[in-house]
Design a protein around this motif. Structure first.
Motif, PDB file in Angstrom:
ATOM      1  N   LEU A   8       0.835  -1.200   0.000  1.00  0.00           N
ATOM      2  CA  LEU A   8       0.000   0.000   0.000  1.00  0.00           C
ATOM      3  C   LEU A   8       0.871   1.252   0.000  1.00  0.00           C
ATOM      4  CD1 LEU A   8      -2.743   1.385   0.186  1.00  0.00           C
ATOM      5  CD2 LEU A   8      -2.667   1.035   2.669  1.00  0.00           C
ATOM      6  N   ASP A  55      -7.630  -7.672   2.343  1.00  0.00           N
ATOM      7  CA  ASP A  55      -6.954  -6.400   2.609  1.00  0.00           C
ATOM      8  C   ASP A  55      -7.752  -5.264   1.973  1.00  0.00           C
ATOM      9  OD1 ASP A  55      -5.306  -4.264   3.076  1.00  0.00           O
ATOM     10  OD2 ASP A  55      -3.459  -5.274   2.479  1.00  0.00           O
ATOM     11  N   ALA A 103      -7.889  -2.172   2.705  1.00  0.00           N
ATOM     12  CA  ALA A 103      -7.122  -0.934   2.536  1.00  0.00           C
ATOM     13  C   ALA A 103      -6.352  -0.955   1.220  1.00  0.00           C
ATOM     14  CB  ALA A 103      -6.169  -0.744   3.712  1.00  0.00           C
ATOM     15  N   TYR A 104      -5.781  -2.119   0.875  1.00  0.00           N
ATOM     16  CA  TYR A 104      -5.040  -2.192  -0.380  1.00  0.00           C
ATOM     17  C   TYR A 104      -5.983  -2.082  -1.574  1.00  0.00           C
ATOM     18  CZ  TYR A 104      -1.756  -3.326  -3.986  1.00  0.00           C
ATOM     19  OH  TYR A 104      -0.979  -3.246  -5.110  1.00  0.00           O
ATOM     20  N   HIS A 136      -8.819  -0.559  -1.781  1.00  0.00           N
ATOM     21  CA  HIS A 136      -9.219   0.846  -1.900  1.00  0.00           C
ATOM     22  C   HIS A 136      -8.054   1.680  -2.428  1.00  0.00           C
ATOM     23  CE1 HIS A 136     -10.011   4.996  -0.543  1.00  0.00           C
ATOM     24  NE2 HIS A 136     -11.276   4.679  -0.772  1.00  0.00           N
ATOM     25  N   GLY A 137      -6.857   1.398  -1.928  1.00  0.00           N
ATOM     26  CA  GLY A 137      -5.677   2.155  -2.354  1.00  0.00           C
ATOM     27  C   GLY A 137      -5.372   1.982  -3.826  1.00  0.00           C
TER      28      GLY A 137
END
Length: 236
Positions: free
Chosen positions: A157, A194, A196-197, A199-200
């Motif tokens: 990320l 994951d 967050a990843y 979305h990132g």
């Protein structure tokens, strides 16, 4: 990319402590091999899977063998996370990735961002520099969809944010996913393992980072980059 030595077939007994794998070779010899994969290896660490190992004669190595391939549902999967950069280096030299061809030089491990090194920096006197990150993909859970990551990937990320910063500085940035499987025809970020990843990656793409996914051709002698597959965003 040719394997460093002829591969020997065996059966996976156990993968443990992240970097160790017990394998029984076809002749019945039990060995402990280095497992060059820090990820969870979901679906690839099941006892009884056919496995292939290489052997090194380097006397400085603690383990002579390295786990290279496993076979799942009749398809070969490369588990060595050290190989994608070598595969991409060969493909760049041969002009086999059209989206990033035409650069005069390809430099590896160039410092950038917050204490990081980009996998490749592509230069040309008449073009914006291209910052190219490479990630290994080996997860498949359903159908023919390849996914990344197979566990929380905070460092990956961070790389997305650094690529985004390069775009904002007026340069080019590419995130290349190398699918070391022969049974996938699309790629998606793994939003449940994951979020967050996932979305990132979507955010980085929206801000100008180019996302490429290429699958590999794999046999018991070599792994090569084959062709591009579509990236399916996992977020609305």
């Amino acid at each position: 990319m040719l394997f460093p030595s002829p591969l020997v077939r065996g059966t996976l007994v156990s993968r443990y402590k992240r970097f160790f794998a017990d394998v029984v070779l076809e002749d019945g010899t039990p060995i402990t091999a280095h497992c060059p994969n820090p990820g969870a290896m979901l679906g690839l660490n099941t006892p009884g899977l056919p496995a292939w190992v290489s052997r090194s004669d380097d006397p400085k190595r603690k383990l002579a063998h390295t786990l290279e391939l496993v076979e799942v549902d009749g398809g070969l999967v490369g588990i060595n996370t050290m190989h994608p950069n070598r595969i991409v280096a060969e493909a760049l030299a041969e002009g086999a990735i059209p989206e990033v061809s035409g650069y005069a030089t390809h430099r590896r491990e160039v410092k950038y961002g917050a204490n990081s090194r980009v996998d490749f920096l592509l230069d040309h006197p008449e073009r914006a520099r291209c910052w190219l990150e490479v990630k290994n993909v080996h997860l498949r859970r359903a159908g023919s969809l390849a996914e990344f990551p197979d566990c929380v990937a905070a460092r990956s990320l961070k790389h997305l944010r650094e690529l985004t910063a390069m775009v904002e500085a007026g340069e080019r940035a590419v995130m290349l996913f190398v699918i070391q499987r022969t049974d996938c025809d699309a790629f998606q970020a793994c939003a449940d393992l994951d979020p967050a990843y996932a979305h990132g990656l979507t955010e980085a793409a929206a801000r100008g980072v180019e996302v490429l996914a290429y699958r590999c051709a794999i046999d018991e002698t070599e792994v090569t980059l084959a062709d591009r597959v579509p990236w399916l965003s996992s977020l609305p």
